[in-house]
Motif scaffolding. Structure first.
Motif, mmCIF file in Angstrom:
data_model
loop_
_atom_site.group_PDB
_atom_site.id
_atom_site.type_symbol
_atom_site.label_atom_id
_atom_site.label_comp_id
_atom_site.label_asym_id
_atom_site.label_seq_id
_atom_site.Cartn_x
_atom_site.Cartn_y
_atom_site.Cartn_z
ATOM 1 N N ASP A 97 -4.208 57.675 50.009
ATOM 2 C CA ASP A 97 -4.970 58.900 49.740
ATOM 3 C C ASP A 97 -5.754 59.361 50.968
ATOM 4 O O ASP A 97 -5.877 60.564 51.227
ATOM 5 N N ASP B 90 -3.498 61.286 53.214
ATOM 6 C CA ASP B 90 -2.840 62.437 52.577
ATOM 7 C C ASP B 90 -3.299 63.747 53.211
ATOM 8 O O ASP B 90 -4.485 64.091 53.168
ATOM 9 N N LYS C 21 -4.787 66.368 50.549
ATOM 10 C CA LYS C 21 -5.825 65.904 49.626
ATOM 11 C C LYS C 21 -6.903 66.950 49.358
ATOM 12 O O LYS C 21 -7.525 66.949 48.290
ATOM 13 N N GLU D 234 7.331 66.546 50.509
ATOM 14 C CA GLU D 234 7.158 65.247 51.165
ATOM 15 C C GLU D 234 6.173 64.372 50.399
ATOM 16 O O GLU D 234 6.435 63.193 50.148
ATOM 17 N N LYS D 235 5.040 64.956 49.993
ATOM 18 C CA LYS D 235 4.065 64.161 49.239
ATOM 19 C C LYS D 235 4.594 63.823 47.848
ATOM 20 O O LYS D 235 4.390 62.703 47.358
ATOM 21 N N LYS E 74 6.706 60.827 48.030
ATOM 22 C CA LYS E 74 5.904 59.623 48.261
ATOM 23 C C LYS E 74 5.228 59.166 46.967
ATOM 24 O O LYS E 74 5.162 57.969 46.674
ATOM 25 N N ALA F 290 1.792 67.031 43.613
ATOM 26 C CA ALA F 290 1.313 66.882 44.991
ATOM 27 C C ALA F 290 -0.027 67.558 45.254
ATOM 28 O O ALA F 290 -0.830 67.048 46.031
ATOM 29 N N SER G 59 -3.398 62.026 42.925
ATOM 30 C CA SER G 59 -3.578 61.101 44.041
ATOM 31 C C SER G 59 -2.719 59.856 43.836
ATOM 32 O O SER G 59 -2.192 59.606 42.748
#
Length: 425
Positions: free
Chosen positions: A14, A17, A20, A318-319, A322, A390, A394
């Motif tokens: 996180d 990130d 975020k 991309e996030k 993940k 995303a 989190s």
């Protein structure tokens, strides 16, 4: 991804990130982990402000809000369409924000389904969301065809996914139109749109896609892929609010063709208020509008699309990958003692924005998750969808979700519920 399953590792992810900051843009309820953004996205502060701005223009201008104020209503759909176009990989004139998923599909089938000779069938699939199949069936009936004979459904080999080779094999000489999802609503499998469109083009069949479960979480290149048409809702990953206005795409090569279902808001804007008996359609995708746009329903989308422009769909993707990678890892590591099956594809190019867990007790496990303040999504007959989004979820949310699920299974907390869905699931 490193096989580190500690909460400290989740917090470290996180910290790294790059998206975020957007978490603070949303109304997240204290102590509740929201994992149902693939059904209804959360309200953002910007979407709320967009609603208030439109309400203020109504308050100030009354009827003149159609041409005055920060966002004149007469052009509001066009404004939103230009903002949305990059998310589907289209030119702004190929997109129009209008209608709903199903009404837009009706419009597109009415416009592009032209049975001729032996070409009378519409090709779909058995895993698609039923609303699409209902629309296809009714359109076939309106043309005088029996849906049981003229709607061809590609069968799944495993009940969760489809093989593109099977779809291509079904592109027979009697198929006039193809309607498929970009991402399957249960398993989250991504179909290879480019490959399927190329195969359809080689067979001289028009093809369109339902983007409801991909727009806002997966990038698209509809124009480059030469897709004929597409349609979607804006209330899932795009966070447009319950019942938000929908959207559609029409490839520019079809411009000039009259829409199958005509309505005055599909008129050329310069001529719309001539109120002529004969309609002059707009020269682009705007022609596929029917009635007056629901401005209050469209309002939240403006604020939401602003954030997507800032974040960028590639960074969001991309996030998202993940997050779902991490959730997959945690399920494998922490829930191995319980009979869960991960029915989502593991390959990045095959997986959308959610994870699909199969368990025979899925309905009551979902009810237990809500009691523990984790909001999942049940899908009949035995599926649990979990969507770490995303922009507002989190890695720690993901860690907590899997550990709550582990607690529920270990303590058998789900057993006090009936294993059947509620009225709305």
């Amino acid at each position: 991804m490193e096989r580190n399953v500690t909460v400290e590792y989740a917090k470290k992810l996180d910290e790294l990130d790059t998206l975020k900051k957007f978490r603070n843009e949303f109304y997240l309820q204290p102590d509740i982990i929201y994992m149902d953004g693939n059904s209804l996205g959360l309200l953002s502060k910007r979407a709320e402000q967009s609603i208030l701005s439109i309400l203020d223009s109504w308050k100030k201008y009354g009827i003149d809000g159609w041409t005055q104020g920060e966002h004149p209503w007469f052009y509001f759909s066009d404004t939103l369409s230009e903002m949305c176009a990059p998310l589907v990989g289209a030119k702004k004139e190929e997109v129009i924000i209008t209608g709903s998923t199903t009404s837009n599909l009706h419009q597109l089938i009415a416009s592009f389904y032209h049975p001729d000779g032996v070409r009378t069938k519409i090709l779909a699939d058995e895993l698609n969301f039923p609303s699409d199949l209902y629309a296809i069936s009714s359109q076939l009936s309106l043309h005088g065809y029996n849906p049981e004979e003229h709607m061809v459904l590609v069968k799944s080999r495993d009940g969760d996914s489809l093989n593109e080779a099977d779809i291509i094999e079904a592109m027979a000489e009697d198929v006039a139109l193809i309607v498929l999802p970009s991402v399957f609503y249960r398993s989250g499998q991504i179909l290879k749109i480019k490959e399927l469109t190329k195969a359809a083009r080689e067979r001289n069949i028009l093809i369109g896609f339902d983007l409801c479960h991909s727009i806002g979480s997966v990038p698209h290149e509809l124009s480059d892929w030469d897709v004929d048409f597409a349609f979607w809702c804006n209330y899932k990953h795009l966070n447009g609010g319950p019942g938000a206005i929908g959207g559609l795409y029409v490839n520019r090569k079809h411009f000039g063709q009259k829409p199958g279902l005509a309505g005055w808001f599909g008129s050329d804007k310069e001529k719309q208020f001539d109120l002529a008996i004969q309609m002059t359609p707009a020269p682009d995708a705007s022609a596929y509008q029917i009635g007056t746009p629901s401005i209050l329903s469209a309002a939240p989308l403006y604020g939401s699309l602003e954030m997507f422009a800032e974040a960028g769909i590639n960074a969001i993707r991309e996030k998202s990958l993940k997050l779902t990678d991490y959730m997959t890892l945690l399920v494998e590591e922490e829930l191995g003692d319980y009979p869960f099956t991960i029915a989502s594809p593991k390959e990045h190019d095959r997986r959308g924005g959610h994870i699909y867990l199969v368990h025979e007790e899925a309905a009551r496990i979902c009810k237990a998750l809500k009691e523990y303040q984790v909001i999942p999504d049940f899908r009949s007959p035995n599926g649990i969808r979990l969507a770490p989004v995303a922009l507002y979820n989190s890695f720690e949310d993901v860690w907590k979700t899997v550990h709550v699920l582990k607690t529920i299974m270990k303590e058998e907390a789900y057993k006090k519920y009936e294993n059947k869905r509620d009225v709305v699931a």
